[in-house]
Design a protein around this motif. Structure first.
Motif, PDB file in Angstrom:
ATOM      1  N   SER A 112      12.682  10.642  19.870  1.00  0.00           N
ATOM      2  CA  SER A 112      11.358  10.655  20.499  1.00  0.00           C
ATOM      3  C   SER A 112      10.328  11.363  19.613  1.00  0.00           C
ATOM      4  O   SER A 112       9.173  10.935  19.547  1.00  0.00           O
ATOM      5  CB  SER A 112      11.421  11.321  21.878  1.00  0.00           C
ATOM      6  OG  SER A 112      11.856  12.663  21.757  1.00  0.00           O
ATOM      7  N   LYS A 113      10.750  12.419  18.919  1.00  0.00           N
ATOM      8  CA  LYS A 113       9.832  13.109  17.998  1.00  0.00           C
ATOM      9  C   LYS A 113       9.516  12.221  16.800  1.00  0.00           C
ATOM     10  O   LYS A 113       8.384  12.192  16.325  1.00  0.00           O
ATOM     11  CB  LYS A 113      10.426  14.430  17.514  1.00  0.00           C
ATOM     12  CG  LYS A 113      10.297  15.565  18.491  1.00  0.00           C
ATOM     13  CD  LYS A 113      10.725  16.874  17.843  1.00  0.00           C
ATOM     14  CE  LYS A 113      10.587  18.028  18.793  1.00  0.00           C
ATOM     15  NZ  LYS A 113      10.944  19.308  18.176  1.00  0.00           N
ATOM     16  N   VAL A 114      10.513  11.514  16.303  1.00  0.00           N
ATOM     17  CA  VAL A 114      10.304  10.593  15.182  1.00  0.00           C
ATOM     18  C   VAL A 114       9.325   9.504  15.594  1.00  0.00           C
ATOM     19  O   VAL A 114       8.376   9.196  14.863  1.00  0.00           O
ATOM     20  CB  VAL A 114      11.638   9.995  14.686  1.00  0.00           C
ATOM     21  CG1 VAL A 114      11.399   8.877  13.679  1.00  0.00           C
ATOM     22  CG2 VAL A 114      12.520  11.077  14.087  1.00  0.00           C
ATOM     23  N   VAL A 115       9.528   8.939  16.774  1.00  0.00           N
ATOM     24  CA  VAL A 115       8.627   7.899  17.272  1.00  0.00           C
ATOM     25  C   VAL A 115       7.208   8.452  17.383  1.00  0.00           C
ATOM     26  O   VAL A 115       6.245   7.796  16.978  1.00  0.00           O
ATOM     27  CB  VAL A 115       9.130   7.329  18.616  1.00  0.00           C
ATOM     28  CG1 VAL A 115       8.058   6.467  19.288  1.00  0.00           C
ATOM     29  CG2 VAL A 115      10.410   6.534  18.407  1.00  0.00           C
ATOM     30  N   SER A 116       7.079   9.648  17.896  1.00  0.00           N
ATOM     31  CA  SER A 116       5.762  10.272  18.038  1.00  0.00           C
ATOM     32  C   SER A 116       5.081  10.449  16.669  1.00  0.00           C
ATOM     33  O   SER A 116       3.892  10.148  16.524  1.00  0.00           O
ATOM     34  CB  SER A 116       5.912  11.630  18.739  1.00  0.00           C
ATOM     35  OG  SER A 116       4.667  12.262  18.846  1.00  0.00           O
TER      36      SER A 116
END
Length: 179
Positions: A112-116
């Protein structure tokens, strides 16, 4: 920093020594040569990671007629810092190619952090591209520069649309857990 991420990620899997990693990078495809990774650079980064307390020597392998091999393991601090290093490289990357080592080690971070991070990057690139497209209307066109302007315009358009397309594809694949 990508070299350090590579080293830390390999040490997450198993203890190793610099020469062994160099060997792994050179067979069967010489990734070390393609990436400009010399043995001295690799040893430098092992030393740097040790000084940061992210890895530590755990064994010395002695072989007759061969140099000693210092085997390293990742420390608790190294396990904690690896995701931070991955996020930092991804945030600072200008191109997807700058993120390859991070993407190869995505299992050590929160998707989710990578996507963000990728979505923020995509938004900035898209906004910037919209601004650049607006400049085209401001350019004075004369017969002498028409072909040059068309060439540059085509190049910039293709490059930006390509970047946007591949970032969108990367975001989709990270969300799906493809790698």
């Amino acid at each position: 920093m990508s070299i350090q991420i590579f080293i830390l990620s390999k040490l997450m899997e198993d203890n190793t020594y610099p020469y062994e990693l160099k060997k792994q990078l050179s067979e069967p495809i010489p990734l070390d040569k393609l990436g400009g990774l010399t043995e001295s650079k690799l040893y430098y980064h092992f030393d740097s990671l040790a000084k940061q307390g992210l890895i530590e020597a755990v064994e010395i392998i002695k072989e007759e007629h061969r140099p000693d091999k210092q085997v390293f393991q990742i420390t608790a601090k190294g396990r904690e810092e690896l995701p931070k290093k991955i996020y930092k490289v991804m945030k600072n990357a200008d191109k997807i190619s700058d993120m390859i080592v991070c993407l190869a080690n995505i299992k050590y971070v929160e998707r989710s952090k990578v996507v963000s991070i990728l979505e923020d990057k995509l938004e900035k690139i898209t906004d910037r591209w919209e601004q650049v497209k607006a400049f085209d209307k401001l350019v004075q066109r004369d017969a002498d520069k028409e072909q040059f302007i068309d060439f540059i315009s085509s190049y910039v358009t293709t490059r930006n649309e390509h970047t946007i397309q591949w970032l969108e594809e990367l975001i989709k694949r990270v969300k799906q857990g493809d790698f």
